[in-house]
Design a protein around this motif. Structure first.
Motif, short mmCIF file in Angstrom:
data_model
loop_
_atom_site.label_atom_id
_atom_site.label_comp_id
_atom_site.label_asym_id
_atom_site.label_seq_id
_atom_site.Cartn_x
_atom_site.Cartn_y
_atom_site.Cartn_z
N ARG A 153 -11.04 -29.16 -27.75
CA ARG A 153 -11.82 -30.37 -28.03
C ARG A 153 -11.23 -31.08 -29.24
NH1 ARG A 153 -17.52 -29.57 -29.28
NH2 ARG A 153 -17.98 -31.45 -28.12
N ALA A 154 -10.96 -32.37 -29.08
CA ALA A 154 -10.41 -33.18 -30.16
C ALA A 154 -11.43 -34.24 -30.55
CB ALA A 154 -9.12 -33.86 -29.70
N PHE A 155 -11.60 -34.45 -31.85
CA PHE A 155 -12.55 -35.44 -32.36
C PHE A 155 -11.78 -36.61 -32.94
CE2 PHE A 155 -16.52 -33.09 -32.05
CZ PHE A 155 -16.06 -31.80 -31.86
N VAL A 156 -12.10 -37.81 -32.50
CA VAL A 156 -11.40 -39.02 -32.93
C VAL A 156 -12.40 -39.98 -33.56
CG1 VAL A 156 -10.03 -40.99 -32.18
CG2 VAL A 156 -9.65 -38.75 -31.13
N ARG A 157 -12.18 -40.29 -34.82
CA ARG A 157 -13.06 -41.24 -35.52
C ARG A 157 -12.61 -42.66 -35.22
NH1 ARG A 157 -13.34 -42.58 -41.91
NH2 ARG A 157 -11.14 -42.80 -41.47
N VAL A 158 -13.46 -43.44 -34.58
CA VAL A 158 -13.09 -44.81 -34.20
C VAL A 158 -13.84 -45.86 -35.02
CG1 VAL A 158 -12.56 -44.06 -31.86
CG2 VAL A 158 -14.83 -45.00 -32.36
N GLN A 189 -3.93 -42.95 -30.03
CA GLN A 189 -4.36 -41.64 -30.53
C GLN A 189 -4.85 -40.74 -29.40
OE1 GLN A 189 -5.24 -39.75 -34.08
NE2 GLN A 189 -4.42 -38.84 -32.22
N VAL A 190 -5.71 -41.26 -28.54
CA VAL A 190 -6.25 -40.44 -27.46
C VAL A 190 -5.15 -40.03 -26.49
CG1 VAL A 190 -7.86 -40.42 -25.51
CG2 VAL A 190 -8.57 -41.41 -27.70
N ALA A 191 -4.23 -40.95 -26.17
CA ALA A 191 -3.13 -40.61 -25.27
C ALA A 191 -2.28 -39.48 -25.84
CB ALA A 191 -2.26 -41.85 -25.02
N LEU A 192 -2.07 -39.50 -27.17
CA LEU A 192 -1.30 -38.44 -27.82
C LEU A 192 -2.01 -37.09 -27.68
CD1 LEU A 192 1.02 -37.46 -29.64
CD2 LEU A 192 -0.32 -38.22 -31.61
N VAL A 202 -13.75 -36.34 -28.18
CA VAL A 202 -15.06 -36.78 -28.64
C VAL A 202 -14.87 -37.99 -29.54
CG1 VAL A 202 -17.21 -36.13 -29.77
CG2 VAL A 202 -15.84 -34.38 -28.59
N LEU A 203 -15.47 -39.13 -29.16
CA LEU A 203 -15.41 -40.33 -29.99
C LEU A 203 -16.53 -40.27 -31.01
CD1 LEU A 203 -14.71 -43.17 -27.38
CD2 LEU A 203 -13.09 -41.66 -28.56
N SER A 204 -16.17 -40.40 -32.29
CA SER A 204 -17.14 -40.24 -33.37
C SER A 204 -17.13 -41.43 -34.30
CB SER A 204 -16.83 -38.97 -34.17
OG SER A 204 -16.88 -37.82 -33.35
N GLY A 205 -18.23 -41.59 -35.01
CA GLY A 205 -18.33 -42.64 -36.02
C GLY A 205 -19.64 -42.48 -36.78
N ILE A 206 -19.73 -43.15 -37.92
CA ILE A 206 -20.97 -43.13 -38.69
C ILE A 206 -22.06 -43.88 -37.94
CG2 ILE A 206 -22.06 -43.94 -40.82
CD1 ILE A 206 -20.26 -41.50 -41.19
N HIS A 207 -21.69 -44.99 -37.29
CA HIS A 207 -22.61 -45.82 -36.49
C HIS A 207 -21.83 -46.24 -35.25
CE1 HIS A 207 -25.76 -49.31 -36.60
NE2 HIS A 207 -25.58 -48.84 -35.38
N LEU A 208 -21.59 -45.26 -34.36
CA LEU A 208 -20.65 -45.43 -33.26
C LEU A 208 -20.96 -46.62 -32.39
CD1 LEU A 208 -18.20 -44.26 -31.73
CD2 LEU A 208 -19.81 -42.85 -30.42
N GLY A 209 -22.25 -46.86 -32.12
CA GLY A 209 -22.63 -47.96 -31.24
C GLY A 209 -22.30 -49.33 -31.79
#
Length: 448
Positions: A153-158, A189-192, A202-209
């Motif tokens: 599982r990889a977490f990516v901050r967007v 990043q995701v392709a890599l 997993v797409l993450s953020g402080i206020h992702l929406g």
């Protein structure tokens, strides 16, 4: 030179710490193993509650005590809101603000030079230039994170920042306004990560929406997800927490209509009483929230729907708590996190009348956690006999130990039978739910 990174707090902080570690390694540092002296230690802090602040101070003191002579750099949300106190802490050589994390290579490169020269570093936002990026401060592909702290599982901050200013929350002051990574960089990043074999991102953020809001983009998150679906390879995408008002029709359609999107949404409610929601400055009613959750459940009976709840906001009476509890009990939720209200100076709730005692908050929290346990158990029961798609989250080290797996609808399972490594996404049949809050599953072998 050897480094260490210590982290408290949310998934976003954990992702940022992975970037900081890779940045340091790119500058020639090596991760400190047991027995190695540490030359540079970065402490990535959190400030979500008063208890967390105390834990941050304890960690800073422990790092200084256990690493005599090391440069100690403190970053993160606690460092942002209590900068002067952190700078004054004995043994701290510098403070790096949250925004400076996005330019960490320049900041830490300067630290490396001063370390080698035996000089005391100087940290200041004014000394850091260049465009802000959430994924990297280097080129198009160079410098993007190449590991994710695990095998599957990889977490990516967007996205970073929040400007909602809920009455109880200090995060907007610590993280600043909404900032979104450019979609081209997210796709790269995701392709890599998919190329490296990570089956879940997993797409993450402080206020992702709020992704794309800073660019004036409507339905930015759902548009980003659709772009990511075009990346070749076998993988799936999971979304972290999304606010109720931002689960729009476009996002619902993409989550429900695409096999590569995990059947899981985490939608914070915070309270099931409308008066308390208004005091919290939450921009929706419980009726709106209830209609959304029921619509999701009707479209996908197997979807995991989680939430966050805050107990004991000033003004929460016995009556309002009972009203909220009854509403929550009637919702088709599968799991939730319960947080006792924590007073934060500088927020609207800190000066509200009707502060609730610690003992009352503890008892109300217990009741909601018990309710959560009942709802999760019922959801697990419904999964027995069904087939789920999973990824391994902890391989067994021997053939006797079971492999732990995570389903697309956010349920942990224990893989019965022989142990060993598992890769990719594979199917399992749920045979039992007697392993505590985990399912017992068996791998399903499809005929070729």
């Amino acid at each position: 030179m050897h480094y260490a990174v210590k982290t408290l707090g949310c998934k976003v902080n954990q992702i940022e710490s992975l970037h900081l570690a890779e940045t340091l390694e790119g500058l020639g540092f090596k991760p400190a193993a047991a027995g190695d002296g540490v030359d540079l230690c970065v402490v990535n802090t959190c400030t979500v509650t008063a208890k967390t602040d105390s834990q941050c101070r304890q960690m800073i003191r422990r790092v200084v005590r256990e690493n005599p002579g090391a440069r100690v750099v403190v970053t993160g949300c606690y460092a942002e809101v209590a900068e002067n106190a952190v700078r004054a802490s004995p043994g701290v050589s510098g403070v790096m603000g949250n925004e400076e994390k996005g330019r960490a290579r320049r900041v830490l490169a300067r630290e490396a030079v001063t370390l080698q020269a035996g000089l005391r570093p100087i940290f200041s936002s004014a000394a850091v230039d260049g465009d802000f990026h959430l994924l990297s401060d280097r080129g198009e592909r160079d410098g993007l994170i190449t590991g994710a702290g695990g095998r599957s599982r990889a977490f990516v901050r967007v996205q970073d920042g929040c400007q909602s200013f809920c009455a109880y929350c200090i995060v907007p002051y610590a993280r600043g306004p909404v900032k979104s990574e450019h979609p081209d960089r997210v796709v790269t990043q995701v392709a890599l990560l998919v190329e490296q074999g990570y089956p879940e991102v997993v797409l993450s953020g402080i206020h992702l929406g709020a992704y794309g809001m800073d660019r004036g983009e409507r339905e930015g998150l759902s548009k980003l997800v659709r772009r990511l679906l075009s990346i070749p390879g076998e993988f799936r995408i999971r979304l972290s927490s999304v606010e109720p008002t931002e689960v729009d029709d476009g996002l619902v359609d993409v989550v429900m209509g695409e096999e590569k999107i995990c059947s899981h949404l985490h939608i914070p409610l915070q309270s099931g009483d409308n008066q308390i929601l208004r005091r919290m400055k939450r921009p929706y009613s419980r009726e709106v929230y209830g209609e959304l959750v029921q619509r999701l459940r009707d479209r996908d009976p197997r979807m995991a729907i989680g939430t966050d709840l805050i107990v004991g906001l000033p003004g929460e009476t016995d009556a309002s708590f009972e009203n909220a509890s009854a509403f929550i009990a009637g919702l088709p939720l599968t799991h939730f996190h319960v947080f006792p209200y924590s007073r934060r100076d500088g927020t609207a709730a800190a000066v509200m009348e009707g502060q609730v005692s610690t003992a009352v908050k503890k008892e109300r929290s217990r009741r909601l956690r018990d309710l959560c346990g009942e709802k999760k158990a019922a959801f697990l029961n419904r999964m027995v006999g069904q087939t789920l798609d999973v990824v391994a989250i902890a391989d067994s080290r021997t053939t006797e130990e079971p492999t732990r797996v995570l389903s697309d609808n956010y349920l942990e399972g224990v893989l019965s039978g022989s142990g060993g490594a598992r890769s990719g996404i594979f199917s399992v049949a749920v045979v039992d739910n007697s392993a505590g809050d985990r399912l017992i599953v068996q791998e399903v072998h499809h005929e070729s």
